[in-house]
Write an enzyme that holds these catalytic residues in place. Sequence first.
Site, PDB file in Angstrom:
ATOM      1  N   GLN A 131       0.992  -1.229   0.291  1.00 33.78           N
ATOM      2  CA  GLN A 131       0.116  -0.243   0.140  1.00 33.78           C
ATOM      3  C   GLN A 131       0.537   1.411   0.040  1.00 33.78           C
ATOM      4  O   GLN A 131       2.153   1.658   1.189  1.00 33.78           O
ATOM      5  CB  GLN A 131      -0.453   0.192   1.078  1.00 33.78           C
ATOM      6  CG  GLN A 131      -1.470   1.440   1.534  1.00 33.78           C
ATOM      7  CD  GLN A 131      -2.497   0.992   2.770  1.00 33.78           C
ATOM      8  OE1 GLN A 131      -2.145   0.362   3.436  1.00 33.78           O
ATOM      9  NE2 GLN A 131      -4.118   1.931   2.416  1.00 33.78           N
ATOM     10  N   GLY A 132       0.766   2.842  -1.898  1.00 30.60           N
ATOM     11  CA  GLY A 132       2.083   3.040  -1.013  1.00 30.60           C
ATOM     12  C   GLY A 132       1.171   4.832  -0.939  1.00 30.60           C
ATOM     13  O   GLY A 132       0.694   5.250  -1.706  1.00 30.60           O
ATOM     14  N   TYR A 133       0.861   4.757  -0.127  1.00 34.23           N
ATOM     15  CA  TYR A 133       0.294   5.391   0.608  1.00 34.23           C
ATOM     16  C   TYR A 133       0.905   6.989   1.462  1.00 34.23           C
ATOM     17  O   TYR A 133       1.222   7.587   0.877  1.00 34.23           O
ATOM     18  CB  TYR A 133      -1.845   5.840   1.319  1.00 34.23           C
ATOM     19  CG  TYR A 133      -2.412   5.347   1.023  1.00 34.23           C
ATOM     20  CD1 TYR A 133      -3.145   4.742   0.056  1.00 34.23           C
ATOM     21  CD2 TYR A 133      -3.757   5.445   1.718  1.00 34.23           C
ATOM     22  CE1 TYR A 133      -3.870   4.401  -0.827  1.00 34.23           C
ATOM     23  CE2 TYR A 133      -4.776   4.490   0.817  1.00 34.23           C
ATOM     24  CZ  TYR A 133      -4.652   4.124  -0.150  1.00 34.23           C
ATOM     25  OH  TYR A 133      -6.553   3.726  -0.643  1.00 34.23           O
ATOM     26  N   SER A 134       1.553   6.903   2.690  1.00 36.81           N
ATOM     27  CA  SER A 134       1.763   7.235   3.468  1.00 36.81           C
ATOM     28  C   SER A 134       3.065   7.692   2.529  1.00 36.81           C
ATOM     29  O   SER A 134       4.101   7.575   2.159  1.00 36.81           O
ATOM     30  CB  SER A 134       2.361   6.941   4.499  1.00 36.81           C
ATOM     31  OG  SER A 134       1.474   6.478   5.203  1.00 36.81           O
ATOM     32  N   SER A 168       3.990  -1.267   4.096  1.00 38.23           N
ATOM     33  CA  SER A 168       4.497  -2.448   4.711  1.00 38.23           C
ATOM     34  C   SER A 168       4.902  -3.902   3.729  1.00 38.23           C
ATOM     35  O   SER A 168       3.649  -3.672   2.410  1.00 38.23           O
ATOM     36  CB  SER A 168       3.360  -3.573   5.705  1.00 38.23           C
ATOM     37  OG  SER A 168       3.205  -2.593   6.645  1.00 38.23           O
ATOM     38  N   GLU A 251      -9.484  -1.424   4.945  1.00 34.90           N
ATOM     39  CA  GLU A 251      -8.910  -1.811   6.170  1.00 34.90           C
ATOM     40  C   GLU A 251      -8.914  -1.312   7.748  1.00 34.90           C
ATOM     41  O   GLU A 251      -8.698  -2.074   8.987  1.00 34.90           O
ATOM     42  CB  GLU A 251      -8.024  -0.610   5.834  1.00 34.90           C
ATOM     43  CG  GLU A 251      -6.388  -0.839   6.919  1.00 34.90           C
ATOM     44  CD  GLU A 251      -5.335  -0.031   6.518  1.00 34.90           C
ATOM     45  OE1 GLU A 251      -5.740   1.181   5.718  1.00 34.90           O
ATOM     46  OE2 GLU A 251      -4.172  -0.253   7.134  1.00 34.90           O
ATOM     47  N   ASN A 376      -4.755   7.229  17.001  1.00 31.03           N
ATOM     48  CA  ASN A 376      -6.105   7.153  17.916  1.00 31.03           C
ATOM     49  C   ASN A 376      -6.826   8.326  17.878  1.00 31.03           C
ATOM     50  O   ASN A 376      -8.055   8.267  17.303  1.00 31.03           O
ATOM     51  CB  ASN A 376      -5.886   6.639  19.333  1.00 31.03           C
ATOM     52  CG  ASN A 376      -5.983   5.612  19.591  1.00 31.03           C
ATOM     53  OD1 ASN A 376      -6.207   4.293  19.003  1.00 31.03           O
ATOM     54  ND2 ASN A 376      -5.601   5.038  20.730  1.00 31.03           N
TER      55      ASN A 376
HETATM   56  C1  LIG Z   1       3.473  -0.632  11.142  1.00 31.04           C
HETATM   57  C2  LIG Z   1       3.024   0.070  10.731  1.00 31.04           C
HETATM   58  C3  LIG Z   1       2.500  -0.561   9.349  1.00 31.04           C
HETATM   59  C4  LIG Z   1       2.747   0.477   8.162  1.00 31.04           C
HETATM   60  N1  LIG Z   1       1.924   0.128   6.937  1.00 31.04           N
HETATM   61  C5  LIG Z   1       1.550   1.131   6.026  1.00 31.04           C
HETATM   62  C6  LIG Z   1       1.293   1.024   4.974  1.00 31.04           C
HETATM   63  O1  LIG Z   1       1.347  -0.099   4.491  1.00 31.04           O
HETATM   64  N2  LIG Z   1       1.604   1.659   3.565  1.00 31.04           N
HETATM   65  C7  LIG Z   1       0.984   3.374   3.723  1.00 31.04           C
HETATM   66  O2  LIG Z   1       0.823   3.709   3.186  1.00 31.04           O
HETATM   67  N3  LIG Z   1       1.821   3.457   4.969  1.00 31.04           N
HETATM   68  C8  LIG Z   1       1.627   2.115   5.793  1.00 31.04           C
HETATM   69  N4  LIG Z   1       1.784   2.931   7.822  1.00 31.04           N
HETATM   70  C9  LIG Z   1       1.439   4.461   7.962  1.00 31.04           C
HETATM   71  C10 LIG Z   1       0.960   4.471   8.689  1.00 31.04           C
HETATM   72  O3  LIG Z   1      -0.762   4.947   7.997  1.00 31.04           O
HETATM   73  C11 LIG Z   1       0.547   6.275   9.434  1.00 31.04           C
HETATM   74  O4  LIG Z   1       1.778   6.204  10.192  1.00 31.04           O
HETATM   75  C12 LIG Z   1       0.107   7.096  10.081  1.00 31.04           C
HETATM   76  O5  LIG Z   1      -1.419   7.328   8.514  1.00 31.04           O
HETATM   77  C13 LIG Z   1      -0.029   7.860  10.497  1.00 31.04           C
HETATM   78  O6  LIG Z   1       0.611   8.588   9.895  1.00 31.04           O
HETATM   79  P1  LIG Z   1       2.150  10.229  10.676  1.00 31.04           P
HETATM   80  O7  LIG Z   1       2.994   8.663  11.067  1.00 31.04           O
HETATM   81  O8  LIG Z   1       3.165  10.544   9.113  1.00 31.04           O
HETATM   82  O9  LIG Z   1       1.763  10.532  11.415  1.00 31.04           O
HETATM   83  P2  LIG Z   1       1.270  11.755  11.487  1.00 31.04           P
HETATM   84  O10 LIG Z   1       0.552  12.247  10.266  1.00 31.04           O
HETATM   85  O11 LIG Z   1       2.724  13.096  11.322  1.00 31.04           O
HETATM   86  O12 LIG Z   1       1.098  12.077  12.756  1.00 31.04           O
HETATM   87  C14 LIG Z   1       2.230  12.363  14.003  1.00 31.04           C
HETATM   88  C15 LIG Z   1       0.423  12.742  15.667  1.00 31.04           C
HETATM   89  O13 LIG Z   1      -0.135  13.853  15.285  1.00 31.04           O
HETATM   90  C16 LIG Z   1      -1.788  13.536  15.474  1.00 31.04           C
HETATM   91  N5  LIG Z   1      -2.472  13.879  14.262  1.00 31.04           N
HETATM   92  C17 LIG Z   1      -1.580  14.266  12.353  1.00 31.04           C
HETATM   93  N6  LIG Z   1      -3.240  15.377  12.462  1.00 31.04           N
HETATM   94  C18 LIG Z   1      -3.973  15.593  13.444  1.00 31.04           C
HETATM   95  C19 LIG Z   1      -5.201  15.899  13.444  1.00 31.04           C
HETATM   96  N7  LIG Z   1      -6.088  16.562  11.975  1.00 31.04           N
HETATM   97  N8  LIG Z   1      -5.692  15.911  14.401  1.00 31.04           N
HETATM   98  C20 LIG Z   1      -5.905  15.256  15.474  1.00 31.04           C
HETATM   99  N9  LIG Z   1      -4.181  14.478  15.443  1.00 31.04           N
HETATM  100  C21 LIG Z   1      -3.187  14.850  14.421  1.00 31.04           C
HETATM  101  C22 LIG Z   1      -1.247  12.054  15.067  1.00 31.04           C
HETATM  102  O14 LIG Z   1      -2.823  10.852  15.284  1.00 31.04           O
HETATM  103  C23 LIG Z   1      -0.170  11.718  15.334  1.00 31.04           C
HETATM  104  O15 LIG Z   1      -0.331  11.448  16.993  1.00 31.04           O
HETATM  105  C24 LIG Z   1       1.922   1.883   8.437  1.00 31.04           C
HETATM  106  C25 LIG Z   1       2.123   2.570  10.050  1.00 31.04           C
HETATM  107  C26 LIG Z   1       2.788   1.692  10.787  1.00 31.04           C
HETATM  108  C27 LIG Z   1       3.167   2.415  12.129  1.00 31.04           C
END
Ligand SMILES: Cc1cc2nc3c(=O)[nH]c(=O)nc-3n(C[C@H](O)[C@H](O)[C@H](O)COP(=O)(O)OP(=O)(O)OC[C@H]3O[C@@H](n4cnc5c(N)ncnc54)[C@H](O)[C@@H]3O)c2cc1C
Length: 396
Positions: A131-134, A168, A251, A376
């Site tokens: 999954q190429g989102y993040s 992942s 998901e 969360n």
């Molecule tokens: C084990 C694991 C597997 C993963 N696998 C994949 C994958 O296969 N493909 C993929 O694309 N991604 C994957 N991810 C990425 C995952 O989807 C992101 O980590 C997640 O969406 C959070 O984004 P971020 O890490 O950029 O944190 P950020 O978005 O930078 O957030 C940092 C903090 O700020 C808070 N925050 C941000 N915006 C808001 C808001 N509007 N209101 C309140 N709080 C906020 C967040 O809740 C968090 O606590 C994976 C992550 C993990 C840990």
Amino acid sequence: MKLDFDNADECFRRDVSQWLSDNLSGEFECIRGRGGPGDEHMFIEERKAWERKLYQGGWTCIGWPKEYGGKAASIVQQVIFNEEYARAGGPGRIGHIGETLIGPTLIAYGSEQQKRRYLAGILTGTEFWCQGYSEPNAGSDLANVHTKAKFDDETGQWLISGQKVWTSLAHESHYCFVVARTDPKSVGQKGLGFFLVNMEQPEVDVRPIAQMTSTSEFNEVFFDDAVCSSDDLVGQCGDGWTIAMSLLGFERGISTLGQQMLFTNEFNDIVNAARANGSADDPIIRQRISDAYIGLKIMRYNSMRMLSDSNVDGDLSKEAMCYKLYWASWHRNLGKLAMDVLGPEAEILLDSPYQLTQLQSMYLFSRSDTIYGGTNQIQRNIIAERALGMPKEPRG
Ligand SMILES: Cc1cc2nc3c(=O)[nH]c(=O)nc-3n(C[C@H](O)[C@H](O)[C@H](O)COP(=O)(O)OP(=O)(O)OC[C@H]3O[C@@H](n4cnc5c(N)ncnc54)[C@H](O)[C@@H]3O)c2cc1C
């Protein structure tokens, strides 16, 4: 509220359980209970062979419509399957991203050509997806995607450039579904496309990210004019956001509903460890174990409540939105409980590289449960806005 499964469901349960007990043995005995969170790097080839075995038994993609090779299993049956799978110690599924995320998305939005080309590989356990989102600046704020998709008029292909992160199983995947900006002037949710990109080309560079579990379940992925055929854009150019959001619904929904049995196995391991080392006599530990048990039961009855919704064979109910928030926090706390049961030495590792026990891996990996698939905080926003109808959060 439906508290019991009916006769047909119980019959289905027996079929699943019988097949698993007949087949999760012999050459597959070694993968029983392996490949779960924090253990994804183990027995890769055996688990790929297991995917093909599941297909031969008719147990891949059971929720898909029959015309695409599924069983058109109801949500209830899908949960039963997942429960029995975990009860039998079924290994972590390398094919889960294909089966539960991109497969249903292609069935809903893909062209006939895309369905014909990709669904069979997922069904037969021969082609794996990531999954190429993040991206570095697009996680929770997914609409901030910077990866670009440029149409090459000469070749009639798309060229994808940019960086994804936390991808992942990218290192085991044949394809990646990528959200990319097709209109360079666009911002936010507009001007995005949803692409199916072949990972096996030199323009795609997968770099493992070392995790504290000492494994590398996820990766950074760099696209440097990676080629994507014009047939591999799902929907139209501007549809990327809608399709990406619909996939996230999958998901956060069904794919997490059957995991309670896996949690039950972990819970039982912790209770056994507490009995073995005497910490079960500690009143605080006993209280936390009973709290964890209550949490398991709450998840069980909550999923029964969701299943008893009138629309069980369609979308999940609004209550399902609370489920991710609940299980993620519960599981993170279970990880902490495991460490407190094992005692302070569980957190000291002298060897390098270190070997973790399954409970230690579970503890470390459980830290990520409240992050992936929607943090969360984001989950609370979703509940507030979509389930409770409260005003949308202010955006800059
Ligand atoms: C084990 C694991 C597997 C993963 N696998 C994949 C994958 O296969 N493909 C993929 O694309 N991604 C994957 N991810 C990425 C995952 O989807 C992101 O980590 C997640 O969406 C959070 O984004 P971020 O890490 O950029 O944190 P950020 O978005 O930078 O957030 C940092 C903090 O700020 C808070 N925050 C941000 N915006 C808001 C808001 N509007 N209101 C309140 N709080 C906020 C967040 O809740 C968090 O606590 C994976 C992550 C993990 C840990």
